[in-house]
Design a protein around this motif. Structure first.
Motif, mmCIF file in Angstrom:
data_model
loop_
_atom_site.group_PDB
_atom_site.id
_atom_site.type_symbol
_atom_site.label_atom_id
_atom_site.label_comp_id
_atom_site.label_asym_id
_atom_site.label_seq_id
_atom_site.Cartn_x
_atom_site.Cartn_y
_atom_site.Cartn_z
ATOM 1 N N MET A 1 13.044 -25.229 8.656
ATOM 2 C CA MET A 1 13.306 -25.065 10.092
ATOM 3 C C MET A 1 12.207 -25.706 10.952
ATOM 4 O O MET A 1 12.481 -26.417 11.898
ATOM 5 C CB MET A 1 13.433 -23.574 10.421
ATOM 6 C CG MET A 1 14.550 -22.860 9.668
ATOM 7 S SD MET A 1 16.183 -23.469 10.148
ATOM 8 C CE MET A 1 16.272 -22.822 11.817
ATOM 9 N N GLY A 2 10.949 -25.409 10.590
ATOM 10 C CA GLY A 2 9.826 -25.955 11.349
ATOM 11 C C GLY A 2 9.102 -24.943 12.205
ATOM 12 O O GLY A 2 8.397 -25.302 13.150
ATOM 13 N N GLU A 3 9.263 -23.655 11.900
ATOM 14 C CA GLU A 3 8.548 -22.631 12.667
ATOM 15 C C GLU A 3 7.079 -22.612 12.255
ATOM 16 O O GLU A 3 6.749 -22.611 11.072
ATOM 17 C CB GLU A 3 9.150 -21.248 12.427
ATOM 18 C CG GLU A 3 8.432 -20.157 13.225
ATOM 19 C CD GLU A 3 8.855 -18.756 12.815
ATOM 20 O OE1 GLU A 3 9.491 -18.068 13.626
ATOM 21 O OE2 GLU A 3 8.518 -18.350 11.677
ATOM 22 N N ILE A 4 6.189 -22.591 13.253
ATOM 23 C CA ILE A 4 4.739 -22.563 13.021
ATOM 24 C C ILE A 4 4.195 -21.249 13.554
ATOM 25 O O ILE A 4 4.493 -20.857 14.695
ATOM 26 C CB ILE A 4 4.047 -23.745 13.719
ATOM 27 C CG1 ILE A 4 4.608 -25.079 13.204
ATOM 28 C CG2 ILE A 4 2.542 -23.671 13.517
ATOM 29 C CD1 ILE A 4 4.158 -26.271 14.012
ATOM 30 N N ARG A 5 3.384 -20.577 12.755
ATOM 31 C CA ARG A 5 2.830 -19.295 13.173
ATOM 32 C C ARG A 5 1.332 -19.255 12.870
ATOM 33 O O ARG A 5 0.908 -19.494 11.740
ATOM 34 C CB ARG A 5 3.544 -18.148 12.465
ATOM 35 C CG ARG A 5 3.106 -16.754 12.940
ATOM 36 C CD ARG A 5 3.760 -15.676 12.101
ATOM 37 N NE ARG A 5 5.207 -15.665 12.286
ATOM 38 C CZ ARG A 5 5.852 -14.969 13.217
ATOM 39 N NH1 ARG A 5 5.153 -14.220 14.057
ATOM 40 N NH2 ARG A 5 7.158 -15.008 13.301
ATOM 41 N N TYR A 6 0.548 -18.961 13.902
ATOM 42 C CA TYR A 6 -0.879 -18.689 13.757
ATOM 43 C C TYR A 6 -1.045 -17.172 13.768
ATOM 44 O O TYR A 6 -0.760 -16.522 14.793
ATOM 45 C CB TYR A 6 -1.691 -19.288 14.902
ATOM 46 C CG TYR A 6 -1.725 -20.804 14.953
ATOM 47 C CD1 TYR A 6 -2.853 -21.501 14.537
ATOM 48 C CD2 TYR A 6 -0.650 -21.537 15.450
ATOM 49 C CE1 TYR A 6 -2.907 -22.886 14.594
ATOM 50 C CE2 TYR A 6 -0.692 -22.927 15.516
ATOM 51 C CZ TYR A 6 -1.813 -23.595 15.088
ATOM 52 O OH TYR A 6 -1.862 -24.967 15.158
ATOM 53 N N ASP B 1 -3.282 -15.437 17.924
ATOM 54 C CA ASP B 1 -1.904 -15.306 17.459
ATOM 55 C C ASP B 1 -1.012 -16.209 18.295
ATOM 56 O O ASP B 1 -1.062 -16.174 19.536
ATOM 57 C CB ASP B 1 -1.421 -13.856 17.583
ATOM 58 C CG ASP B 1 -2.177 -12.912 16.659
ATOM 59 O OD1 ASP B 1 -2.188 -13.174 15.450
ATOM 60 O OD2 ASP B 1 -2.752 -11.923 17.152
ATOM 61 N N LEU B 2 -0.191 -16.985 17.639
ATOM 62 C CA LEU B 2 0.709 -17.888 18.344
ATOM 63 C C LEU B 2 1.875 -18.231 17.430
ATOM 64 O O LEU B 2 1.673 -18.566 16.266
ATOM 65 C CB LEU B 2 -0.029 -19.178 18.743
ATOM 66 C CG LEU B 2 0.823 -20.318 19.305
ATOM 67 C CD1 LEU B 2 1.479 -19.913 20.632
ATOM 68 C CD2 LEU B 2 -0.006 -21.584 19.481
ATOM 69 N N THR B 3 3.080 -18.123 17.970
ATOM 70 C CA THR B 3 4.274 -18.521 17.228
ATOM 71 C C THR B 3 4.974 -19.639 17.984
ATOM 72 O O THR B 3 5.246 -19.513 19.183
ATOM 73 C CB THR B 3 5.242 -17.341 17.045
ATOM 74 O OG1 THR B 3 4.597 -16.313 16.274
ATOM 75 C CG2 THR B 3 6.502 -17.795 16.299
ATOM 76 N N ILE B 4 5.226 -20.737 17.287
ATOM 77 C CA ILE B 4 5.981 -21.861 17.841
ATOM 78 C C ILE B 4 7.305 -21.895 17.097
ATOM 79 O O ILE B 4 7.346 -22.136 15.880
ATOM 80 C CB ILE B 4 5.220 -23.193 17.683
ATOM 81 C CG1 ILE B 4 3.842 -23.089 18.372
ATOM 82 C CG2 ILE B 4 6.028 -24.355 18.248
ATOM 83 C CD1 ILE B 4 2.949 -24.294 18.139
ATOM 84 N N ARG B 5 8.370 -21.628 17.817
ATOM 85 C CA ARG B 5 9.676 -21.512 17.178
ATOM 86 C C ARG B 5 10.156 -22.862 16.645
ATOM 87 O O ARG B 5 9.752 -23.920 17.146
ATOM 88 C CB ARG B 5 10.685 -20.933 18.158
ATOM 89 C CG ARG B 5 10.360 -19.497 18.606
ATOM 90 C CD ARG B 5 11.392 -18.963 19.561
ATOM 91 N NE ARG B 5 11.363 -19.680 20.839
ATOM 92 C CZ ARG B 5 10.542 -19.378 21.843
ATOM 93 N NH1 ARG B 5 9.667 -18.379 21.706
ATOM 94 N NH2 ARG B 5 10.590 -20.057 22.966
ATOM 95 N N ALA B 6 11.016 -22.810 15.664
ATOM 96 C CA ALA B 6 11.571 -24.032 15.092
ATOM 97 C C ALA B 6 12.289 -24.835 16.169
ATOM 98 O O ALA B 6 13.102 -24.290 16.930
ATOM 99 C CB ALA B 6 12.554 -23.677 13.968
ATOM 100 N N ASP C 1 7.347 -22.045 8.372
ATOM 101 C CA ASP C 1 8.541 -21.431 7.766
ATOM 102 C C ASP C 1 8.153 -20.354 6.766
ATOM 103 O O ASP C 1 8.708 -20.247 5.665
ATOM 104 C CB ASP C 1 9.409 -22.495 7.082
ATOM 105 C CG ASP C 1 10.090 -23.408 8.085
ATOM 106 O OD1 ASP C 1 10.269 -22.989 9.243
ATOM 107 O OD2 ASP C 1 10.431 -24.545 7.725
ATOM 108 N N GLY C 2 7.135 -19.546 7.149
ATOM 109 C CA GLY C 2 6.701 -18.432 6.330
ATOM 110 C C GLY C 2 5.811 -18.801 5.165
ATOM 111 O O GLY C 2 5.373 -17.917 4.419
ATOM 112 N N GLN C 3 5.519 -20.068 4.963
ATOM 113 C CA GLN C 3 4.671 -20.506 3.848
ATOM 114 C C GLN C 3 3.239 -20.721 4.345
ATOM 115 O O GLN C 3 3.018 -21.531 5.245
ATOM 116 C CB GLN C 3 5.204 -21.811 3.250
ATOM 117 C CG GLN C 3 6.650 -21.720 2.783
ATOM 118 C CD GLN C 3 7.260 -23.099 2.606
ATOM 119 O OE1 GLN C 3 7.193 -23.694 1.539
ATOM 120 N NE2 GLN C 3 7.869 -23.622 3.673
ATOM 121 N N ASP C 4 2.314 -19.978 3.763
ATOM 122 C CA ASP C 4 0.894 -20.129 4.110
ATOM 123 C C ASP C 4 0.443 -21.543 3.733
ATOM 124 O O ASP C 4 0.506 -21.926 2.558
ATOM 125 C CB ASP C 4 0.065 -19.089 3.364
ATOM 126 C CG ASP C 4 -1.387 -19.025 3.835
ATOM 127 O OD1 ASP C 4 -1.852 -20.011 4.450
ATOM 128 O OD2 ASP C 4 -2.043 -18.008 3.583
#
Length: 633
Positions: A375-380, A398-403, A438-441
């Motif tokens: 998808m391309g979701e990025i999460r700090y 903390d930062l979430t960039i949606r897909a 996408d949930g992968q560290d």
């Protein structure tokens, strides 16, 4: 014919062999998993010597045979003199046929075979392939280093270390096994032969050998120490000169007082001082050897003549003895030169080992797998990073960039915008928290797969000194010419590319761009970089001042293509001109490593906070002081 014969030997060693990587690591392209090179000089040399065991054993054998042939030839002169004294000219050949034939065979054929074998091993097998294998393995280890490693040293200095490691290690090993061993073999045989003629001669040589060993033990260590200092000084000079040439425009524009000349001159002065210390030690050694050799030749000559007068030594014995010691004198001076080279090479290896054997600080985990972007979701998540200083950069962010979301990062210089991007690219490891895609560290994924999933255009666009085509296709080397041309058109670069010509007459897409792309304007370099990212077509896109070097007309011409490129991708944009990011889905405002505001442009302006202040300053035509909005920290 000779070329074809010699080419057969050139494939004995593979110049690019490197068994320091496990097949499972190679299969998924894990970074930092090459076996480290030994960080102690002797073990470093032995590590590479083992990789060419049989050719080096061959060199050892031919070195010994060379000393043997030399000793027999000079002893043979004595045998011939004695034979001539005991025979008449008419019967000489008949009475001494096998002696003459044997010495002729040794001189014409045996010596030639030994020297041919030695030359083939050194020049065809070892010199090109073995030396390059050392350089190649050293280069690969250096390339495994983190980005920070290259930030903290001169590129030219690092390159010099890699080059010096191969040359110095190869020279050291071949000199020991061939030249030094040949010399030792000759000394042992000479002592044995002279001892058989008169034991007093072997005593003189034994004393001479002890003196030679004393010189090696007491005087040569200084040369090794000075040689190491000279190698480091050469690397510094190389680094400073390359740095000046790489940044020649800045030097031309700002160095009106020739400060750069003084900076480089200081490096040369250090090199000259180090070289002078080395040459003083060399002169001391050469003078001591000359005196020692003079005493040795005089002593052997006196014993030989005294023995001849007493009738205990034949004329042939005198000729053999004098021939051997004269050859020994010649060889010892030459060998001392080679020992000096050995010592200096050892110092050079010591100097290089300190750089090229460092363990990489940023490596893939043993179980790291390729990243899969669905998808391309990025999460700090609670990310902390301070460049190892303990504080002052990013704390628990903390930062979430949606897909598929297009996000702009805004803030003063030093706010942490580029740092966040560099952490996402894993140019540095986070000091706390984690970053996921996408949930992968990303710390659990391979660096190669992570960066292949991200396309980046930076403000400071540096191109490789290769062709235009190679630069555009760098992120996707399998691309066809048609795909490369299409990417150039979309980046509005197809207008200037056909006009390019390099000094070798190559034009258009085959023209080289100069070091770091120096032969192109800033706008042209940026368009090539945009074409490269368009061709790569990665699912995540980072634009760090991607159009800063373009004029308004060119920028407008490629905006539609950039908008098309961003469709369906997760995009992070850092821009100096806030007007270029005002239309993005969301703006993240950073200050001192913290998110202080976020939202759409209109909402943030209406809020009257930091973003509104920056926006009003820009729209009012004023950017100043610490309020200036920049893209790079």
């Amino acid at each position: 014919m000779m070329d074809r014969l010699l080419q057969r030997f050139e494939t004995i060693l593979d110049p690019f062999e490197d068994e320091g990587e496990a097949p499972e690591d190679r299969a998924v392209n894990r970074s930092g998993h090459l076996d480290p090179l030994p960080d102690e000089t002797n073990r470093f040399i032995w590590h590479f010597a083992k990789q060419a065991k049989w050719p080096l054993i061959g060199l050892l054998v031919t070195g010994g045979l060379t000393g043997l042939v030399e000793a027999i030839m000079f002893t043979g002169v004595g045998w011939l003199v004695d034979a001539m004294e005991s025979s008449s000219p008419a019967t000489f050949i008949a009475e001494n046929f096998w002696l003459v034939a044997g010495l002729a065979f040794l001189t014409l054929i045996g010596r030639a075979i030994v020297l041919f074998a030695s030359s083939v091993l050194e020049e065809q097998v070892i010199s090109p392939s073995f030396y390059n294998r050392i350089r190649w393995q050293s280069y690969r280890r250096v390339m495994e280093q983190a980005y920070a490693f290259f930030q903290n040293d001169f590129a030219g200095r690092i390159a010099q270390k890699v080059q010096q490691a191969g040359q110095a290690t190869g020279d050291f090993i071949t000199t020991v096994l061939q030249t030094f061993w040949s010399f030792v073999t000759f000394i042992i045989l000479t002592i044995s032969i002279l001892g058989a003629i008169d034991w007093r001669m072997s005593l003189v040589l034994a004393v001479w050998s002890l003196g030679y060993v004393w010189i090696v033990r007491n005087l040569l260590p200084k040369i090794r120490e000075y040689g190491r200092a000279s190698a480091d000084a050469r690397s510094v000079v190389s680094g400073r000169v390359v740095d000046s040439f790489t940044n020649i425009l800045a030097v031309k524009l700002f160095d009106s007082t020739r400060r750069e000349d003084q900076f480089v001159k200081d490096g040369f002065r250090r090199l000259v001082d180090a070289t002078r210390r080395t040459t003083r030690a060399l002169t001391t050694v050469r003078t001591t050897v000359a005196v020692l050799n003079g005493l040795m030749m005089t002593g052997v000559g006196w014993v030989a003549i005294a023995g001849w007068q007493a009738g205990t030594i034949t004329s042939g014995g005198v000729a053999a003895a004098l021939g051997l010691v004269l050859r020994l004198n010649q060889m010892s001076g030459w060998m001392m030169f080679n020992i000096n080279g050995l010592v200096r090479n050892y110092g050079t290896i010591q100097d290089a080992v300190g750089t090229i054997t460092r363990l990489p600080t940023l490596i893939d985990r043993a179980e790291a797998e390729p990243l899969e972007v669905t998808m391309g979701e990025i999460r700090y998540d609670g990310v902390t990073f301070h460049y190892g200083k303990g504080g002052g950069v990013i704390d628990h962010l903390d930062l979430t960039i949606r897909a598929g979301e297009k996000v702009g990062l805004v803030g003063r210089s030093g706010a942490g915008k580029t740092t966040l991007v560099n952490l996402l690219l894993r140019l540095y490891d986070v000091e706390g928290g984690r970053i996921t895609i996408d949930g992968q560290d990303i710390a659990e994924m391979t660096q190669a797969s992570l960066r292949s999933a991200i396309g980046v255009v930076t403000q400071d666009t540096a191109l490789l000194h290769r062709s235009i085509r190679d630069n555009i296709a760098f992120g996707r080397p399998s691309a066809t010419d048609e795909e490369v041309f299409a990417a150039a058109r979309r980046a509005n670069a197809d207008g200037f590319i056909p006009t390019l010509r390099d000094p070798k007459g190559r034009t258009g897409y085959e023209a080289t761009v100069g070091e770091r792309g120096i032969k192109l304007s800033g706008g042209q370099r940026q368009r090539i970089a945009i074409a490269r990212v368009l061709l790569k077509d990665a699912p995540i896109l980072i634009l760090d001042e991607a159009t800063s070097a373009l004029d308004s007309e060119v920028e407008a011409a490629i905006q539609d293509n950039l908008a098309t490129m961003m469709e369906g991708k997760t995009v992070i944009v850092i821009a100096h001109r806030l007007s270029t990011i005002a239309a993005l889905d969301r703006l993240i405002v950073l200050d001192e490593g913290r998110i202080v505001e976020e939202g759409r442009h209109a909402d943030l302006v209406a809020k009257g906070g930091l973003y509104a202040d920056l926006w009003h300053r820009q729209s009012g035509g004023f950017l100043g002081g610490e309020q200036e909005v920049e893209a790079a920290e």
